[in-house]
Every structure is written in C-alpha cells, then in structure tokens.
Design a protein around this motif. Structure first.
Motif, short mmCIF file in Angstrom:
data_model
loop_
_atom_site.label_atom_id
_atom_site.label_comp_id
_atom_site.label_asym_id
_atom_site.label_seq_id
_atom_site.Cartn_x
_atom_site.Cartn_y
_atom_site.Cartn_z
N LYS A 35 0.85 -1.17 0.03
CA LYS A 35 0.00 0.10 0.15
C LYS A 35 0.50 1.15 0.07
O LYS A 35 2.08 1.14 0.26
CB LYS A 35 -1.11 -0.03 1.35
CG LYS A 35 -1.94 -1.06 1.21
CD LYS A 35 -2.67 -1.30 2.64
CE LYS A 35 -3.42 -0.26 3.03
NZ LYS A 35 -4.16 -0.40 4.47
N LYS A 36 0.39 2.32 -0.33
CA LYS A 36 1.15 3.42 -0.29
C LYS A 36 0.61 4.46 1.07
O LYS A 36 -0.77 4.31 1.33
CB LYS A 36 0.97 4.49 -1.47
CG LYS A 36 1.77 3.91 -2.63
CD LYS A 36 1.53 4.79 -3.85
CE LYS A 36 2.45 4.39 -4.96
NZ LYS A 36 2.23 5.20 -6.19
N CYS A 37 1.53 5.23 1.53
CA CYS A 37 1.20 5.90 2.71
C CYS A 37 0.35 6.85 2.40
O CYS A 37 0.31 7.70 1.43
CB CYS A 37 2.36 6.89 2.81
SG CYS A 37 2.11 7.79 4.44
N PRO A 38 -0.88 7.10 3.15
CA PRO A 38 -1.96 8.07 2.93
C PRO A 38 -1.55 9.67 3.23
O PRO A 38 -2.07 10.26 2.80
CB PRO A 38 -3.05 7.66 3.95
CG PRO A 38 -2.25 7.00 5.06
CD PRO A 38 -0.99 6.08 4.47
N LYS A 39 -0.30 9.53 4.05
CA LYS A 39 -0.03 11.06 4.37
C LYS A 39 0.89 11.55 3.18
O LYS A 39 0.67 12.56 2.91
CB LYS A 39 0.62 10.87 5.22
CG LYS A 39 0.02 10.67 6.79
CD LYS A 39 0.62 10.95 8.20
CE LYS A 39 -0.41 10.56 9.33
NZ LYS A 39 0.70 10.59 10.48
N CYS A 40 2.01 10.65 2.68
CA CYS A 40 3.07 11.14 1.93
C CYS A 40 3.33 10.55 0.44
O CYS A 40 4.06 11.01 -0.15
CB CYS A 40 4.32 11.40 2.58
SG CYS A 40 5.21 9.80 3.06
N LYS A 41 2.19 9.44 0.32
CA LYS A 41 2.16 8.71 -0.91
C LYS A 41 3.53 8.01 -1.29
O LYS A 41 3.85 7.63 -2.15
CB LYS A 41 1.91 9.71 -1.84
CG LYS A 41 0.78 10.45 -1.91
CD LYS A 41 -0.65 9.62 -1.69
CE LYS A 41 -1.91 10.71 -1.26
NZ LYS A 41 -3.04 9.84 -0.83
N LYS A 42 4.28 7.68 -0.26
CA LYS A 42 5.48 6.88 -0.40
C LYS A 42 5.00 5.65 -0.21
O LYS A 42 4.04 5.21 0.46
CB LYS A 42 6.62 7.13 0.77
CG LYS A 42 7.46 8.43 0.38
CD LYS A 42 8.57 8.58 1.10
CE LYS A 42 9.57 9.81 0.49
NZ LYS A 42 10.84 9.55 1.45
N LEU A 43 5.86 4.52 -0.65
CA LEU A 43 5.73 3.27 -0.51
C LEU A 43 5.91 2.67 0.87
O LEU A 43 6.83 2.84 1.60
CB LEU A 43 6.41 2.27 -1.51
CG LEU A 43 5.91 1.13 -1.87
CD1 LEU A 43 4.72 1.22 -2.76
CD2 LEU A 43 6.96 0.24 -2.66
N LEU A 44 4.86 1.91 1.46
CA LEU A 44 4.95 1.51 3.02
C LEU A 44 5.61 0.29 2.76
O LEU A 44 5.85 -0.75 2.05
CB LEU A 44 3.69 1.05 3.39
CG LEU A 44 2.78 2.46 3.66
CD1 LEU A 44 1.34 1.80 3.74
CD2 LEU A 44 3.14 3.25 4.85
N ALA A 45 6.44 0.13 3.97
CA ALA A 45 7.56 -1.18 3.97
C ALA A 45 6.53 -2.27 4.62
O ALA A 45 5.80 -2.07 5.79
CB ALA A 45 8.47 -0.71 4.96
#
Ligand code: ZN
Length: 64
Positions: A35-45
C-alpha cells in the motif's frame, strides 16, 4: 575512478532485492503489493505484523 564503481556496486546489490519484495508477478507483469502511505504517498514497508512508512513514520498494524 575505481572507488566510485565499487561504491555503486555494493549499494545496488543490497537495494534491488528489497525493491522486488514489493512486487508480485501476475500474468507476466509486476504488480505492486504494498500500500502507499496516505500521508506522503511513499511506499509502505511490509513488516511482519505492521506496515511502516519510512518517509513520515506512519505505521499501520496488520490484522491477522
Ligand atoms: Zn508517509
């Protein structure tokens, strides 16, 4: 010149398997698993029991 080549090699070796962990191969195409981070749109680990954003520190606990 040799030092630069050596540095780039060792850096790339450790990085690419990490990246490919985030993908599933489906019908010959790489599909993003994470998924992608809802805050900064980075890829979640993806971790064992949670997912974590290295960008802003966002953490989501996985429900198993
Ligand atoms: Zn984030």
């Amino acid at each position: 010149m040799n030092i630069i080549a050596k540095k780039a090699k060792s850096k790339g070796r450790g990085k690419s398997p990490q990246l490919w962990k985030n993908y599933d191969i489906k019908d010959g195409r790489a599909v993003l698993k994470n998924k992608k981070c809802p805050k900064c749109k980075k890829l979640l680990a993806n971790m064992k029991n949670r997912i974590y954003c290295g960008g802003c520190g966002y953490t989501e606990i996985k429900k198993v």
